[in-house]
Design a protein around this motif. Structure first.
Motif, PDB file in Angstrom:
ATOM      1  N   TYR A   1      43.593  37.570  54.917  1.00  8.11           N
ATOM      2  CA  TYR A   1      42.610  38.188  54.054  1.00  8.11           C
ATOM      3  C   TYR A   1      41.224  38.042  54.666  1.00  8.11           C
ATOM      4  O   TYR A   1      40.970  37.188  55.498  1.00  8.11           O
ATOM      5  CB  TYR A   1      42.643  37.624  52.628  1.00  8.11           C
ATOM      6  N   ASP A   2      40.318  38.910  54.223  1.00  8.12           N
ATOM      7  CA  ASP A   2      38.975  38.970  54.806  1.00  8.12           C
ATOM      8  C   ASP A   2      37.973  39.106  53.681  1.00  8.12           C
ATOM      9  O   ASP A   2      37.796  40.182  53.130  1.00  8.12           O
ATOM     10  CB  ASP A   2      38.896  40.168  55.757  1.00  8.12           C
ATOM     11  N   TYR A   3      37.331  38.020  53.290  1.00 12.03           N
ATOM     12  CA  TYR A   3      36.389  38.030  52.173  1.00 12.03           C
ATOM     13  C   TYR A   3      35.016  37.564  52.645  1.00 12.03           C
ATOM     14  O   TYR A   3      34.906  36.707  53.522  1.00 12.03           O
ATOM     15  CB  TYR A   3      36.853  37.095  51.054  1.00 12.03           C
ATOM     16  N   ASN A   4      33.967  38.122  52.025  1.00 15.25           N
ATOM     17  CA  ASN A   4      32.626  37.659  52.341  1.00 15.25           C
ATOM     18  C   ASN A   4      32.288  36.440  51.481  1.00 15.25           C
ATOM     19  O   ASN A   4      33.105  35.964  50.681  1.00 15.25           O
ATOM     20  CB  ASN A   4      31.596  38.793  52.181  1.00 15.25           C
ATOM     21  N   ILE A   5      31.061  35.950  51.617  1.00 20.25           N
ATOM     22  CA  ILE A   5      30.669  34.722  50.919  1.00 20.25           C
ATOM     23  C   ILE A   5      30.828  34.838  49.404  1.00 20.25           C
ATOM     24  O   ILE A   5      31.384  33.948  48.751  1.00 20.25           O
ATOM     25  CB  ILE A   5      29.219  34.355  51.275  1.00 20.25           C
TER      26      ILE A   5
ATOM     27  N   LYS B   1      34.106  44.991  43.267  1.00 19.25           N
ATOM     28  CA  LYS B   1      34.696  46.240  43.753  1.00 19.25           C
ATOM     29  C   LYS B   1      35.514  45.985  45.023  1.00 19.25           C
ATOM     30  O   LYS B   1      36.609  46.529  45.193  1.00 19.25           O
ATOM     31  CB  LYS B   1      33.589  47.259  44.031  1.00 19.25           C
ATOM     32  N   SER B   2      34.965  45.132  45.891  1.00 20.97           N
ATOM     33  CA  SER B   2      35.653  44.838  47.147  1.00 20.97           C
ATOM     34  C   SER B   2      36.948  44.068  46.902  1.00 20.97           C
ATOM     35  O   SER B   2      37.983  44.347  47.516  1.00 20.97           O
ATOM     36  CB  SER B   2      34.726  44.050  48.068  1.00 20.97           C
TER      37      SER B   2
ATOM     38  N   GLY C   1      47.099  43.739  45.723  1.00 14.66           N
ATOM     39  CA  GLY C   1      45.685  43.454  45.546  1.00 14.66           C
ATOM     40  C   GLY C   1      45.486  42.118  44.855  1.00 14.66           C
ATOM     41  O   GLY C   1      46.346  41.669  44.094  1.00 14.66           O
ATOM     42  N   LEU C   2      44.368  41.478  45.124  1.00 15.48           N
ATOM     43  CA  LEU C   2      44.107  40.178  44.514  1.00 15.48           C
ATOM     44  C   LEU C   2      43.840  40.306  43.020  1.00 15.48           C
ATOM     45  O   LEU C   2      44.385  39.557  42.217  1.00 15.48           O
ATOM     46  CB  LEU C   2      42.912  39.492  45.181  1.00 15.48           C
ATOM     47  N   ILE C   3      42.966  41.251  42.628  1.00 12.79           N
ATOM     48  CA  ILE C   3      42.633  41.372  41.219  1.00 12.79           C
ATOM     49  C   ILE C   3      42.978  42.769  40.711  1.00 12.79           C
ATOM     50  O   ILE C   3      42.995  43.734  41.475  1.00 12.79           O
ATOM     51  CB  ILE C   3      41.149  41.055  40.945  1.00 12.79           C
ATOM     52  N   ASN C   4      43.282  42.845  39.425  1.00 15.04           N
ATOM     53  CA  ASN C   4      43.536  44.135  38.796  1.00 15.04           C
ATOM     54  C   ASN C   4      42.225  44.801  38.387  1.00 15.04           C
ATOM     55  O   ASN C   4      42.045  45.996  38.539  1.00 15.04           O
ATOM     56  CB  ASN C   4      44.421  43.951  37.563  1.00 15.04           C
ATOM     57  N   TRP C   5      41.317  43.998  37.835  1.00 12.11           N
ATOM     58  CA  TRP C   5      40.000  44.505  37.472  1.00 12.11           C
ATOM     59  C   TRP C   5      39.029  43.339  37.314  1.00 12.11           C
ATOM     60  O   TRP C   5      39.444  42.179  37.206  1.00 12.11           O
ATOM     61  CB  TRP C   5      40.037  45.349  36.190  1.00 12.11           C
ATOM     62  N   GLY C   6      37.741  43.651  37.349  1.00 11.26           N
ATOM     63  CA  GLY C   6      36.705  42.649  37.150  1.00 11.26           C
ATOM     64  C   GLY C   6      35.607  43.209  36.271  1.00 11.26           C
ATOM     65  O   GLY C   6      35.323  44.404  36.289  1.00 11.26           O
ATOM     66  N   GLU C   7      34.985  42.335  35.484  1.00 10.39           N
ATOM     67  CA  GLU C   7      33.929  42.747  34.569  1.00 10.39           C
ATOM     68  C   GLU C   7      32.770  41.761  34.647  1.00 10.39           C
ATOM     69  O   GLU C   7      32.979  40.542  34.710  1.00 10.39           O
ATOM     70  CB  GLU C   7      34.473  42.790  33.136  1.00 10.39           C
ATOM     71  N   ASP C   8      31.550  42.274  34.666  1.00 14.97           N
ATOM     72  CA  ASP C   8      30.345  41.434  34.660  1.00 14.97           C
ATOM     73  C   ASP C   8      29.495  41.869  33.469  1.00 14.97           C
ATOM     74  O   ASP C   8      28.993  42.995  33.434  1.00 14.97           O
ATOM     75  CB  ASP C   8      29.571  41.606  35.971  1.00 14.97           C
ATOM     76  N   LYS C   9      29.356  40.989  32.482  1.00 21.09           N
ATOM     77  CA  LYS C   9      28.651  41.342  31.247  1.00 21.09           C
ATOM     78  C   LYS C   9      27.745  40.203  30.820  1.00 21.09           C
ATOM     79  O   LYS C   9      28.211  39.109  30.512  1.00 21.09           O
ATOM     80  CB  LYS C   9      29.663  41.660  30.147  1.00 21.09           C
TER      81      LYS C   9
ATOM     82  N   ASP D   1      39.614  46.364  45.787  1.00 15.68           N
ATOM     83  CA  ASP D   1      40.123  47.266  46.821  1.00 15.68           C
ATOM     84  C   ASP D   1      40.911  46.554  47.912  1.00 15.68           C
ATOM     85  O   ASP D   1      41.734  47.161  48.593  1.00 15.68           O
ATOM     86  CB  ASP D   1      38.969  48.036  47.477  1.00 15.68           C
ATOM     87  N   LYS D   2      40.646  45.259  48.100  1.00 15.79           N
ATOM     88  CA  LYS D   2      41.264  44.549  49.223  1.00 15.79           C
ATOM     89  C   LYS D   2      42.760  44.319  49.018  1.00 15.79           C
ATOM     90  O   LYS D   2      43.240  44.192  47.909  1.00 15.79           O
ATOM     91  CB  LYS D   2      40.562  43.209  49.448  1.00 15.79           C
ATOM     92  N   ILE D   3      43.425  44.268  50.137  1.00 13.88           N
ATOM     93  CA  ILE D   3      44.864  44.005  50.159  1.00 13.88           C
ATOM     94  C   ILE D   3      45.088  42.580  50.665  1.00 13.88           C
ATOM     95  O   ILE D   3      44.435  42.131  51.597  1.00 13.88           O
ATOM     96  CB  ILE D   3      45.588  44.991  51.093  1.00 13.88           C
ATOM     97  N   ILE D   4      46.014  41.881  50.037  1.00 10.51           N
ATOM     98  CA  ILE D   4      46.390  40.560  50.529  1.00 10.51           C
ATOM     99  C   ILE D   4      47.860  40.596  50.915  1.00 10.51           C
ATOM    100  O   ILE D   4      48.691  41.183  50.209  1.00 10.51           O
ATOM    101  CB  ILE D   4      46.124  39.456  49.480  1.00 10.51           C
ATOM    102  N   GLU D   5      48.163  40.024  52.071  1.00 13.93           N
ATOM    103  CA  GLU D   5      49.522  40.016  52.596  1.00 13.93           C
ATOM    104  C   GLU D   5      50.031  38.581  52.647  1.00 13.93           C
ATOM    105  O   GLU D   5      49.361  37.692  53.161  1.00 13.93           O
ATOM    106  CB  GLU D   5      49.555  40.604  54.006  1.00 13.93           C
ATOM    107  N   ILE D   6      51.214  38.362  52.124  1.00 15.51           N
ATOM    108  CA  ILE D   6      51.807  37.021  52.112  1.00 15.51           C
ATOM    109  C   ILE D   6      53.210  37.092  52.708  1.00 15.51           C
ATOM    110  O   ILE D   6      54.056  37.857  52.237  1.00 15.51           O
ATOM    111  CB  ILE D   6      51.885  36.450  50.685  1.00 15.51           C
ATOM    112  N   TYR D   7      53.424  36.301  53.746  1.00 19.17           N
ATOM    113  CA  TYR D   7      54.759  36.185  54.347  1.00 19.17           C
ATOM    114  C   TYR D   7      55.442  34.981  53.701  1.00 19.17           C
ATOM    115  O   TYR D   7      55.193  33.834  54.075  1.00 19.17           O
ATOM    116  CB  TYR D   7      54.657  36.010  55.855  1.00 19.17           C
ATOM    117  N   LYS D   8      56.316  35.238  52.739  1.00 17.95           N
ATOM    118  CA  LYS D   8      56.948  34.144  52.006  1.00 17.95           C
ATOM    119  C   LYS D   8      58.047  33.486  52.830  1.00 17.95           C
ATOM    120  O   LYS D   8      58.339  32.298  52.656  1.00 17.95           O
ATOM    121  CB  LYS D   8      57.496  34.661  50.680  1.00 17.95           C
ATOM    122  N   SER D   9      58.663  34.246  53.682  1.00 20.96           N
ATOM    123  CA  SER D   9      59.660  33.724  54.608  1.00 20.96           C
ATOM    124  C   SER D   9      59.807  34.738  55.733  1.00 20.96           C
ATOM    125  O   SER D   9      59.110  35.753  55.748  1.00 20.96           O
ATOM    126  CB  SER D   9      61.008  33.498  53.903  1.00 20.96           C
ATOM    127  N   LYS D  10      60.712  34.464  56.663  1.00 17.49           N
ATOM    128  CA  LYS D  10      60.886  35.354  57.809  1.00 17.49           C
ATOM    129  C   LYS D  10      61.237  36.777  57.389  1.00 17.49           C
ATOM    130  O   LYS D  10      60.805  37.750  58.013  1.00 17.49           O
ATOM    131  CB  LYS D  10      61.974  34.791  58.733  1.00 17.49           C
TER     132      LYS D  10
END
Length: 316
Positions: free
Chosen positions: A16-20, A74-75, A94-102, A78-87
């Motif tokens: 995965y590739d996330y900013n600060i 938003k990022s 995606g990591l999140i379904n939705w986010g809200e800032d209120k 949109d981001k994709i996370i890949e997990i190799y659980k076994s061979k």
């Protein structure tokens, strides 16, 4: 010698590739999961989702950071996370379904498939190490701190540059190993060591390059990380979990607004943070954070806050 030794752990081998800002949100999710595992909180759940709530202040963000938070949400969506659980078991989503800032409160819905992944990270994090990770200025430093934390017991981690590049999801410009060394490894190595030397971090690393052929002319085929871990006596901090986020807010503010390219400023920041981490100092963290909020409105935030530290804590 083996080309790769990767701990069979979801967080270690995930890409995965996330900013600060995105990483800070991730660490907050991890912290909340930790608290649920300790039965200190109960997270709201539905059949497919788990819901997390926290404030701007929890990730060291005021209302002036709303644009950054919006971009981060938003990022993350949109981001994709890949997990190799076994061979032969691979999962992508995606990591999140939705986010809200209120009104300064953030609410995030996380896919149930991701929870075991986050829970696995949480098992390996303490409240103190979460503060360290949140304070790091480079997302690559954060990621390498996570990886090194997984190898505290063995003190060694073997990895090829290609595997490391894939883990960190580095851009094509990092196909040149020199860029990995100067922009990722050396930056993270210095940042962790500086924190370790002032008692604010529980580990740092050195690394050795194993090259093909003789001398330094061959290409780097393997990296050997040696992880140095502080014993309890070596960690100077006296802060508890209750004040950890407040300490983190002050540390992040100073590292953001003081010019750390000046060695004298780095020494000053370290001296201040060592004092603040000493429980015997009886620092009023709430009062300092109020002053930080005022400092952010000033033309010279660092100068204003330095004057406050001199007046209130007698720090020159």
């Amino acid at each position: 010698m083996k080309t790769d030794i990767i701990q069979p752990n979801q967080v270690t081998i995930a890409r995965y590739d996330y900013n600060i800002w995105e990483k800070r949100m991730m660490y907050k999710l991890i912290e909340l999961l930790q608290k649920e595992m300790r039965k200190e909180v109960e997270l709201e759940k539905s059949l497919y989702d788990v819901y997390f709530e926290f404030s701007h202040q929890d990730i060291d963000a005021g209302y002036d950071a709303q644009k950054e938070i919006k971009k981060a949400l938003k990022s993350l969506r949109d981001k994709i996370i890949e997990i190799y659980k076994s061979k032969d078991h691979y999962w992508v989503g995606g990591l999140i379904n939705w986010g809200e800032d209120k009104k300064g409160k953030i609410r995030i819905s996380v896919n149930n498939h991701i929870i075991p992944f986050l829970t696995d990270i949480a098992k390996g994090f303490t409240a103190y190490s979460a503060v360290v990770a949140m304070a790091l200025k480079s997302s690559y430093s954060q990621r390498l701190y996570e990886m090194c934390s997984r190898f505290k017991d063995t003190k060694k981690w073997f990895v090829s540059p290609e595997t490391l590049r894939d883990m960190l999801n580095l851009p094509k410009t990092y196909e040149n190993y020199k860029n990995i060394r100067t922009r990722v490894l050396d930056v993270a190595k210095k940042e962790l060591k500086d924190l370790f030397d002032t008692g604010q971090c529980d580990l740092y690393f050195n690394y050795e390059e194993i090259r093909s052929g003789r001398g330094r002319g061959g290409s780097v085929k393997e990296l050997i990380f040696t992880i140095h871990v502080a014993d309890k006596k070596g960690i100077k901090t006296g802060i508890n979990e209750l004040t950890a986020s407040k300490f983190q807010t002050i540390a992040n503010f100073m590292r953001e607004h003081f010019d750390t390219s000046i060695e004298a400023n780095v020494r000053y920041i370290n001296n201040v943070l060592v004092l603040l981490s000493d429980s015997s100092a009886k620092v009023n963290f709430d009062a300092l954070i109020e002053k930080i909020d005022i400092a952010k409105t000033k033309e010279n935030p660092a100068g204003y806050f330095r004057a406050i530290l001199k007046k209130d804590l007698k720090i020159e």
